[in-house]
Design a protein around this motif. Structure first.
Motif, PDB file in Angstrom:
ATOM      1  N   THR A 129       0.805  -1.215   0.000  1.00  0.00           N
ATOM      2  CA  THR A 129       0.000   0.000   0.000  1.00  0.00           C
ATOM      3  C   THR A 129       0.840   1.269   0.000  1.00  0.00           C
ATOM      4  N   ASP A 130       2.173   1.147   0.079  1.00  0.00           N
ATOM      5  CA  ASP A 130       3.031   2.327   0.079  1.00  0.00           C
ATOM      6  C   ASP A 130       2.941   3.043  -1.259  1.00  0.00           C
ATOM      7  N   SER A 131       2.927   4.388  -1.205  1.00  0.00           N
ATOM      8  CA  SER A 131       2.867   5.146  -2.445  1.00  0.00           C
ATOM      9  C   SER A 131       4.249   5.281  -3.084  1.00  0.00           C
ATOM     10  N   GLN A 132       5.300   5.272  -2.259  1.00  0.00           N
ATOM     11  CA  GLN A 132       6.658   5.356  -2.767  1.00  0.00           C
ATOM     12  C   GLN A 132       7.197   3.951  -3.023  1.00  0.00           C
ATOM     13  N   PRO A 133       7.967   3.756  -4.087  1.00  0.00           N
ATOM     14  CA  PRO A 133       8.579   2.432  -4.285  1.00  0.00           C
ATOM     15  C   PRO A 133       9.601   2.185  -3.175  1.00  0.00           C
ATOM     16  N   SER A 134       9.718   0.931  -2.743  1.00  0.00           N
ATOM     17  CA  SER A 134      10.659   0.604  -1.685  1.00  0.00           C
ATOM     18  C   SER A 134      12.094   0.699  -2.202  1.00  0.00           C
ATOM     19  N   THR A 135      13.007   0.755  -1.265  1.00  0.00           N
ATOM     20  CA  THR A 135      14.426   0.777  -1.617  1.00  0.00           C
ATOM     21  C   THR A 135      14.779  -0.434  -2.472  1.00  0.00           C
ATOM     22  N   LEU A 136      14.224  -1.599  -2.111  1.00  0.00           N
ATOM     23  CA  LEU A 136      14.518  -2.811  -2.885  1.00  0.00           C
ATOM     24  C   LEU A 136      13.953  -2.732  -4.296  1.00  0.00           C
ATOM     25  N   ASP A 137      12.750  -2.176  -4.470  1.00  0.00           N
ATOM     26  CA  ASP A 137      12.173  -2.017  -5.809  1.00  0.00           C
ATOM     27  C   ASP A 137      13.072  -1.137  -6.679  1.00  0.00           C
ATOM     28  N   VAL A 138      13.487  -0.012  -6.118  1.00  0.00           N
ATOM     29  CA  VAL A 138      14.341   0.928  -6.855  1.00  0.00           C
ATOM     30  C   VAL A 138      15.677   0.282  -7.189  1.00  0.00           C
ATOM     31  N   LEU A 139      16.245  -0.412  -6.224  1.00  0.00           N
ATOM     32  CA  LEU A 139      17.543  -1.059  -6.425  1.00  0.00           C
ATOM     33  C   LEU A 139      17.469  -2.159  -7.482  1.00  0.00           C
ATOM     34  N   GLN A 160      16.879   3.595  10.588  1.00  0.00           N
ATOM     35  CA  GLN A 160      16.849   2.640   9.489  1.00  0.00           C
ATOM     36  C   GLN A 160      17.761   1.457   9.792  1.00  0.00           C
ATOM     37  N   LEU A 161      17.426   0.306   9.215  1.00  0.00           N
ATOM     38  CA  LEU A 161      18.284  -0.866   9.312  1.00  0.00           C
ATOM     39  C   LEU A 161      19.445  -0.679   8.339  1.00  0.00           C
ATOM     40  N   GLN A 162      20.646  -0.640   8.867  1.00  0.00           N
ATOM     41  CA  GLN A 162      21.835  -0.573   8.025  1.00  0.00           C
ATOM     42  C   GLN A 162      22.147  -2.008   7.620  1.00  0.00           C
ATOM     43  N   THR A 199      27.147 -22.382 -16.405  1.00  0.00           N
ATOM     44  CA  THR A 199      26.893 -21.167 -15.625  1.00  0.00           C
ATOM     45  C   THR A 199      28.103 -20.765 -14.805  1.00  0.00           C
ATOM     46  N   TRP A 200      28.342 -19.459 -14.768  1.00  0.00           N
ATOM     47  CA  TRP A 200      29.259 -18.863 -13.809  1.00  0.00           C
ATOM     48  C   TRP A 200      28.436 -17.906 -12.965  1.00  0.00           C
ATOM     49  N   VAL A 201      28.844 -17.730 -11.708  1.00  0.00           N
ATOM     50  CA  VAL A 201      28.128 -16.865 -10.776  1.00  0.00           C
ATOM     51  C   VAL A 201      29.033 -15.697 -10.385  1.00  0.00           C
ATOM     52  N   VAL A 202      28.480 -14.494 -10.459  1.00  0.00           N
ATOM     53  CA  VAL A 202      29.174 -13.294  -9.996  1.00  0.00           C
ATOM     54  C   VAL A 202      28.418 -12.815  -8.758  1.00  0.00           C
ATOM     55  N   GLU A 203      29.146 -12.669  -7.660  1.00  0.00           N
ATOM     56  CA  GLU A 203      28.536 -12.234  -6.400  1.00  0.00           C
ATOM     57  C   GLU A 203      29.050 -10.848  -6.027  1.00  0.00           C
ATOM     58  N   TRP A 204      28.137 -10.014  -5.505  1.00  0.00           N
ATOM     59  CA  TRP A 204      28.540  -8.716  -4.993  1.00  0.00           C
ATOM     60  C   TRP A 204      27.629  -8.322  -3.840  1.00  0.00           C
ATOM     61  N   ALA A 205      28.092  -7.337  -3.070  1.00  0.00           N
ATOM     62  CA  ALA A 205      27.325  -6.851  -1.929  1.00  0.00           C
ATOM     63  C   ALA A 205      27.173  -5.339  -2.033  1.00  0.00           C
ATOM     64  N   LEU A 206      26.082  -4.851  -1.458  1.00  0.00           N
ATOM     65  CA  LEU A 206      25.791  -3.411  -1.426  1.00  0.00           C
ATOM     66  C   LEU A 206      25.308  -3.026  -0.034  1.00  0.00           C
ATOM     67  N   PRO A 207      25.898  -2.005   0.578  1.00  0.00           N
ATOM     68  CA  PRO A 207      25.342  -1.505   1.825  1.00  0.00           C
ATOM     69  C   PRO A 207      24.156  -0.586   1.515  1.00  0.00           C
ATOM     70  N   VAL A 208      23.065  -0.778   2.235  1.00  0.00           N
ATOM     71  CA  VAL A 208      21.867   0.059   2.047  1.00  0.00           C
ATOM     72  C   VAL A 208      21.236   0.342   3.406  1.00  0.00           C
ATOM     73  N   ALA A 209      20.441   1.403   3.442  1.00  0.00           N
ATOM     74  CA  ALA A 209      19.647   1.738   4.618  1.00  0.00           C
ATOM     75  C   ALA A 209      18.204   1.383   4.282  1.00  0.00           C
ATOM     76  N   LEU A 210      17.598   0.508   5.089  1.00  0.00           N
ATOM     77  CA  LEU A 210      16.242   0.034   4.821  1.00  0.00           C
ATOM     78  C   LEU A 210      15.266   0.584   5.859  1.00  0.00           C
ATOM     79  N   GLY A 211      14.070   0.876   5.411  1.00  0.00           N
ATOM     80  CA  GLY A 211      13.031   1.384   6.304  1.00  0.00           C
ATOM     81  C   GLY A 211      12.923   2.892   6.226  1.00  0.00           C
ATOM     82  N   SER A 212      11.994   3.417   6.987  1.00  0.00           N
ATOM     83  CA  SER A 212      11.775   4.865   6.954  1.00  0.00           C
ATOM     84  C   SER A 212      12.794   5.574   7.844  1.00  0.00           C
ATOM     85  N   ASN A 213      13.132   6.771   7.444  1.00  0.00           N
ATOM     86  CA  ASN A 213      14.092   7.599   8.145  1.00  0.00           C
ATOM     87  C   ASN A 213      13.361   8.431   9.192  1.00  0.00           C
ATOM     88  N   SER A 214      13.804   8.378  10.434  1.00  0.00           N
ATOM     89  CA  SER A 214      13.169   9.122  11.524  1.00  0.00           C
ATOM     90  C   SER A 214      13.159  10.619  11.279  1.00  0.00           C
TER      91      SER A 214
END
Length: 184
Positions: A3-13, A66-68, A134-149
């Motif tokens: 029901t959120d009007s803004q796309p989530s961080t995960l959707d955008v990412l 936010q969850l880091q 198949t070959w697999v490429v793995e990577w990580a990204l730091p993100v802040a999840l949730g609403s900002n106080s």
């Protein structure tokens, strides 16, 4: 949430990752999140993407509420084995993607920290789909999840307070004094 009007961080990412890989690697016939390599009609070469893990980030708390988090992604580079030169093509594609991710640094338009490439490695031949490698490429990204106080305050602290050591922390909250003239 649904029901959120803004796309989530995960959707955008997810959208940013997929769009950037499509733009940089037009030779991939398929670039898609959460598609199974065994699915009918998979056009190869393919880059099959997945978010595989979400861990608490190294920076536990930035004061925003936010969850880091550290998100871990995989890109499965899939090629049909019937083609001549498949082995080298597969390795070139996987190492090329890993190198590009490292050099890219961040996905345009996505709220995240810097890309950290973890590995590019062959998938176990025992789990491979018949006729595909198949070959697999793995990577990580730091993100802040949730609403900002601080979103409701425009990023400005409404009132700042101070105290002196050792009378700090929640147990001494009543002793804190407002900073006069510092409020917006």
């Amino acid at each position: 949430m649904a029901t959120d009007s803004q796309p989530s961080t995960l959707d955008v990412l997810h959208a940013a990752v997929e769009a950037a890989i499509r733009a940089r690697f037009p030779g991939f016939a398929t670039v898609e999140f959460y598609r199974d390599a065994s699915a009918e009609g998979l056009a190869t070469p393919a880059c099959l993407l997945a978010l595989t893990r979400c861990d608490r980030g190294k920076d536990n708390d930035d004061g925003s509420g936010q969850l880091q988090a550290m998100l871990r992604f995989e890109a499965r580079i899939v090629v049909a084995t019937a083609n001549a030169g498949t082995a080298l093509q597969l390795r070139n594609s996987a190492v090329g993607l890993a190198t590009w991710l490292h050099q890219l640094g961040r996905f345009p338009g996505a709220p995240s920290g810097a890309i950290e490439v973890i590995a590019a490695l062959p998938e176990d031949a025992a789990t491979a789909q018949p006729g595909l490698r198949t070959w697999v490429v793995e990577w990580a990204l730091p993100v802040a999840l949730g609403s900002n106080s601080w979103e409701d305050t425009g990023g400005v602290v409404p009132q700042a307070f101070y105290s002196f050591v050792p009378e700090i922390g929640r147990d001494h909250q009543a002793r804190y004094q407002p900073i006069e003239g510092a409020a917006p």
